[in-house]
Design a protein around this motif. Structure first.
Motif, PDB file in Angstrom:
ATOM      1  N   ILE A  22       0.855  -1.095  -0.094  1.00  0.00           N
ATOM      2  CA  ILE A  22       0.124  -0.114   0.066  1.00  0.00           C
ATOM      3  C   ILE A  22       0.684   0.787   0.014  1.00  0.00           C
ATOM      4  O   ILE A  22       0.001   2.418  -0.931  1.00  0.00           O
ATOM      5  N   ALA A  23       1.791   1.194   1.227  1.00  0.00           N
ATOM      6  CA  ALA A  23       2.674   2.604   0.837  1.00  0.00           C
ATOM      7  C   ALA A  23       3.392   2.319  -0.278  1.00  0.00           C
ATOM      8  O   ALA A  23       3.292   4.057  -1.065  1.00  0.00           O
ATOM      9  N   ARG A  24       3.339   1.209  -1.211  1.00  0.00           N
ATOM     10  CA  ARG A  24       4.162   1.867  -2.862  1.00  0.00           C
ATOM     11  C   ARG A  24       3.399   2.465  -3.323  1.00  0.00           C
ATOM     12  O   ARG A  24       4.254   2.749  -4.568  1.00  0.00           O
ATOM     13  N   LEU A  25       2.407   2.188  -3.522  1.00  0.00           N
ATOM     14  CA  LEU A  25       1.459   3.222  -4.035  1.00  0.00           C
ATOM     15  C   LEU A  25       1.147   4.192  -4.384  1.00  0.00           C
ATOM     16  O   LEU A  25       0.801   5.087  -5.193  1.00  0.00           O
ATOM     17  N   LYS A  26       2.267   4.570  -2.945  1.00  0.00           N
ATOM     18  CA  LYS A  26       2.666   6.367  -3.062  1.00  0.00           C
ATOM     19  C   LYS A  26       3.635   6.435  -2.877  1.00  0.00           C
ATOM     20  O   LYS A  26       4.207   8.131  -2.897  1.00  0.00           O
ATOM     21  N   GLY A  27       4.887   5.358  -3.995  1.00  0.00           N
ATOM     22  CA  GLY A  27       5.765   5.780  -4.195  1.00  0.00           C
ATOM     23  C   GLY A  27       6.747   6.059  -2.096  1.00  0.00           C
ATOM     24  O   GLY A  27       7.838   6.746  -2.940  1.00  0.00           O
ATOM     25  N   ILE A  28       6.142   5.367  -1.506  1.00  0.00           N
ATOM     26  CA  ILE A  28       6.561   4.839  -0.237  1.00  0.00           C
ATOM     27  C   ILE A  28       7.786   3.236   0.084  1.00  0.00           C
ATOM     28  O   ILE A  28       6.604   2.786   0.403  1.00  0.00           O
ATOM     29  N   ASP A  29       8.647   4.209  -0.276  1.00  0.00           N
ATOM     30  CA  ASP A  29       9.547   2.560   0.707  1.00  0.00           C
ATOM     31  C   ASP A  29       9.246   2.324   2.321  1.00  0.00           C
ATOM     32  O   ASP A  29       9.460   2.945   3.145  1.00  0.00           O
ATOM     33  N   VAL A  38       7.023  -2.714   9.604  1.00  0.00           N
ATOM     34  CA  VAL A  38       6.378  -2.800   7.979  1.00  0.00           C
ATOM     35  C   VAL A  38       4.709  -3.092   8.432  1.00  0.00           C
ATOM     36  O   VAL A  38       4.682  -4.170   8.864  1.00  0.00           O
ATOM     37  N   GLY A  39       4.005  -2.181   9.398  1.00  0.00           N
ATOM     38  CA  GLY A  39       2.721  -1.767  10.055  1.00  0.00           C
ATOM     39  C   GLY A  39       1.702  -1.385   9.066  1.00  0.00           C
ATOM     40  O   GLY A  39       2.541   0.255   9.383  1.00  0.00           O
ATOM     41  N   GLY A  40       0.394  -1.101   9.308  1.00  0.00           N
ATOM     42  CA  GLY A  40      -0.425   0.227   9.774  1.00  0.00           C
ATOM     43  C   GLY A  40       0.375   1.440  10.318  1.00  0.00           C
ATOM     44  O   GLY A  40      -0.325   2.766   9.664  1.00  0.00           O
ATOM     45  N   THR A  41       1.047   1.676  11.689  1.00  0.00           N
ATOM     46  CA  THR A  41       1.144   2.647  12.113  1.00  0.00           C
ATOM     47  C   THR A  41       1.870   3.224  11.202  1.00  0.00           C
ATOM     48  O   THR A  41       2.546   4.512  11.061  1.00  0.00           O
ATOM     49  N   ASN A  42       2.790   2.987  10.940  1.00  0.00           N
ATOM     50  CA  ASN A  42       3.839   3.509  10.456  1.00  0.00           C
ATOM     51  C   ASN A  42       3.201   4.121   8.665  1.00  0.00           C
ATOM     52  O   ASN A  42       3.809   4.658   8.409  1.00  0.00           O
ATOM     53  N   ASN A  46       3.029   8.078   7.496  1.00  0.00           N
ATOM     54  CA  ASN A  46       4.520   8.534   6.652  1.00  0.00           C
ATOM     55  C   ASN A  46       2.903   8.536   5.158  1.00  0.00           C
ATOM     56  O   ASN A  46       3.543   8.963   5.179  1.00  0.00           O
ATOM     57  N   ALA A  47       1.951   7.880   5.284  1.00  0.00           N
ATOM     58  CA  ALA A  47       1.662   8.080   3.624  1.00  0.00           C
ATOM     59  C   ALA A  47       0.343   8.644   4.535  1.00  0.00           C
ATOM     60  O   ALA A  47      -0.616   8.901   3.258  1.00  0.00           O
ATOM     61  N   GLY A  48      -0.487   8.595   5.236  1.00  0.00           N
ATOM     62  CA  GLY A  48      -1.081   9.644   5.302  1.00  0.00           C
ATOM     63  C   GLY A  48      -2.451   8.997   5.934  1.00  0.00           C
ATOM     64  O   GLY A  48      -2.524   7.069   6.074  1.00  0.00           O
ATOM     65  N   ALA A  49      -3.816   9.221   6.121  1.00  0.00           N
ATOM     66  CA  ALA A  49      -4.701   8.150   6.650  1.00  0.00           C
ATOM     67  C   ALA A  49      -5.500   7.297   5.994  1.00  0.00           C
ATOM     68  O   ALA A  49      -5.598   5.789   5.762  1.00  0.00           O
ATOM     69  N   PHE A  50      -5.648   7.526   4.702  1.00  0.00           N
ATOM     70  CA  PHE A  50      -6.313   6.965   3.679  1.00  0.00           C
ATOM     71  C   PHE A  50      -5.211   5.492   3.482  1.00  0.00           C
ATOM     72  O   PHE A  50      -5.874   4.299   3.659  1.00  0.00           O
ATOM     73  N   TYR A  51      -4.272   5.355   3.874  1.00  0.00           N
ATOM     74  CA  TYR A  51      -3.588   4.643   3.510  1.00  0.00           C
ATOM     75  C   TYR A  51      -3.139   3.568   4.726  1.00  0.00           C
ATOM     76  O   TYR A  51      -3.081   1.792   4.425  1.00  0.00           O
ATOM     77  N   GLY A  52      -2.768   5.064   5.891  1.00  0.00           N
ATOM     78  CA  GLY A  52      -2.664   3.660   6.643  1.00  0.00           C
ATOM     79  C   GLY A  52      -3.511   2.606   6.755  1.00  0.00           C
ATOM     80  O   GLY A  52      -4.099   1.984   7.767  1.00  0.00           O
ATOM     81  N   VAL A  53      -5.468   3.433   7.287  1.00  0.00           N
ATOM     82  CA  VAL A  53      -6.366   2.449   7.311  1.00  0.00           C
ATOM     83  C   VAL A  53      -6.573   1.479   6.538  1.00  0.00           C
ATOM     84  O   VAL A  53      -6.751   0.400   7.089  1.00  0.00           O
ATOM     85  N   LEU A  54      -5.911   1.599   5.457  1.00  0.00           N
ATOM     86  CA  LEU A  54      -6.768   0.633   4.503  1.00  0.00           C
ATOM     87  C   LEU A  54      -5.590  -0.741   4.799  1.00  0.00           C
ATOM     88  O   LEU A  54      -5.808  -1.339   4.225  1.00  0.00           O
ATOM     89  N   ASP A  59      -4.213  -5.555   6.365  1.00  0.00           N
ATOM     90  CA  ASP A  59      -3.520  -6.402   7.179  1.00  0.00           C
ATOM     91  C   ASP A  59      -4.768  -7.114   8.339  1.00  0.00           C
ATOM     92  O   ASP A  59      -4.026  -8.610   9.467  1.00  0.00           O
ATOM     93  N   LEU A  60      -5.938  -6.886   8.801  1.00  0.00           N
ATOM     94  CA  LEU A  60      -6.454  -7.864  10.064  1.00  0.00           C
ATOM     95  C   LEU A  60      -7.619  -8.802   8.848  1.00  0.00           C
ATOM     96  O   LEU A  60      -7.349  -9.844   9.599  1.00  0.00           O
TER      97      LEU A  60
END
Length: 199
Positions: A22-29, A38-42, A46-54, A59-60
């Motif tokens: 998901i982070a890669r979709l925003k160009g973030i490693d 490699v978890g939702g909080t990080n 670093n990528a914002g609410a939408f990407y974090g919640v997704l 992961d759930l």
């Protein structure tokens, strides 16, 4: 399906590195920013609410689905599938066994085995996170409480959830050190969501 195949299925599902993808979709490693976890909080930080919640939702689901299917079709093997799906998240084969800390994937197993515990988790975790702004503290505290509460429902559920709590606490060991040293990073979830909606 044999017990081994069920467990392998759980591990491989858990190994899917959604937070990384998901982070890669925003160009973030995600392994190279923030905590490197490699978890939702990080991802949230670093990528914002939408990407974090997704990331957290996926992961759930990757532990919920194999655990639920195993419970439905093979009964008690689901407890082993639950455990190994979380192991997959923490030690994913696709990322050289360097994954997340297992919180969202553990909650996924709660939803599959006892949804009441999942509800209790969020009723405790969210207020703790909002008031302390320490996601790590909220997570390890709530996982520990759920582990103990699980014995009310059954010994096997209690043993599973205590093991999962201990596993996540072990993965949070650096966070615990920072909490004790008062250097742990705070996460203002409300502020992150405000910034995301303004964009």
């Amino acid at each position: 399906m044999t017990a081994f195949l069920w467990i392998l299925f759980g591990y491989l599902c858990g190994s899917i590195p959604f937070s990384f993808i998901i982070a890669r979709l925003k160009g973030i490693d995600i392994t190279k920013v923030g905590s490197g976890n490699v978890g939702g909080t990080n991802v949230l930080r670093n990528a914002g609410a939408f990407y974090g919640v997704l990331s957290m939702i996926l992961d759930l689901l990757k532990s919920f689905i194999p655990t639920y299917l195993a419970l439905k079709y093979s009964g008690n093997i689901a407890y082993f599938v639950a455990f190994f799906s979380v192991i997959g998240h923490i030690y994913p084969i696709w990322l050289k066994f360097k994954g997340g800390k297992g919180v969202a994937s553990t909650v996924g197993t709660y939803f599959a085995l006892n949804p009441v515990l999942a509800l209790i988790f969020y009723l405790l975790w969210l207020p703790l996170t909002l008031t302390t702004k320490y996601v790590s503290l909220a997570s390890i505290t709530t996982l520990s409480v759920i582990g103990l509460l699980s014995f009310i429902y059954s010994p096997k559920l209690g043993i599973l959830n205590v093991l999962l709590a201990l596993l996540s606490i072990y993965k949070h060991k650096s966070n615990i050190e920072r909490l004790l040293n008062k250097t742990e990073r705070k996460t203002d979830i409300v502020e992150i969501f405000k910034k995301s909606f303004k964009k």
